[in-house]
Design an enzyme around this catalytic site. Sequence first.
Site, PDB file in Angstrom:
ATOM      1  N   LYS A 157      -7.285 -12.474  -5.375  1.00 40.48           N
ATOM      2  CA  LYS A 157      -6.964 -13.876  -5.106  1.00 40.48           C
ATOM      3  C   LYS A 157      -7.844 -14.407  -3.989  1.00 40.48           C
ATOM      4  O   LYS A 157      -8.398 -13.627  -3.215  1.00 40.48           O
ATOM      5  CB  LYS A 157      -5.484 -14.027  -4.734  1.00 40.48           C
TER       6      LYS A 157
ATOM      7  N   ASP B 193      -1.782  -7.057  -0.444  1.00 40.33           N
ATOM      8  CA  ASP B 193      -2.860  -7.127   0.556  1.00 40.33           C
ATOM      9  C   ASP B 193      -2.882  -5.982   1.572  1.00 40.33           C
ATOM     10  O   ASP B 193      -3.058  -6.222   2.766  1.00 40.33           O
ATOM     11  CB  ASP B 193      -2.787  -8.465   1.306  1.00 40.33           C
TER      12      ASP B 193
ATOM     13  N   CYS C 167       1.534 -13.913   2.849  1.00 45.47           N
ATOM     14  CA  CYS C 167       1.279 -13.567   1.446  1.00 45.47           C
ATOM     15  C   CYS C 167       2.465 -12.887   0.770  1.00 45.47           C
ATOM     16  O   CYS C 167       2.678 -13.080  -0.429  1.00 45.47           O
ATOM     17  CB  CYS C 167       0.005 -12.731   1.345  1.00 45.47           C
TER      18      CYS C 167
END
Length: 185
Positions: free
Chosen positions: A93, A13, A134
């Site tokens: 995702k 991310d 994450c």
Amino acid sequence: MIDPRTDAILVVDLQNDFITGSLAVPGAEDILPTVRKWVDRFDHIILSKDMHPPNHSSFIEQEGPWPAHCIAGNFGSDLHVVLDGLRVNVVEKGTEVDKDAYSAFEGTNFNLVERLKMFGIKRLFVCGLATDYCVKATVMDALEQFDGEVFLLLDAIAAVDVTPGDGMAAIAEMTLAGAKVATNK
Ligand code: ZN
């Protein structure tokens, strides 16, 4: 030593919203050069992206926990330019309205476990954002699902720290579960 045939790096991310945008992680800009230094040592590079529809259930407007972030097609969801020019696999995702996903192993465009197996990967090196969400979810899933060693790159992660110490606690949790640690020295 990195073995480019059997080692892979997974950058979690590293998107504009998590660096300078609506959900900026403290210290995220500081890790960018180190992330790039790490990435350049690998042939197998996987990037995960949080990719939400505009009305995603994780947003405050929908009574979720987070400000709106990483809306597909917006600048905020784009990968940071420090990752430009690489040949990569991008796993997306959180693409469904009613389902959030912190872990890169919950990708909706391909199955990460199968992809790693296909590449013959034996060691997975994880870095990115954020340590306490994450990155942690990704590392914990990797330890459970990936048939190989999992490394956490300590100098290439940054934590949200909603409560001070969350990042450190997350690192402890990951290493206790079996993650090894590495730094770019
Ligand atoms: Zn999200």
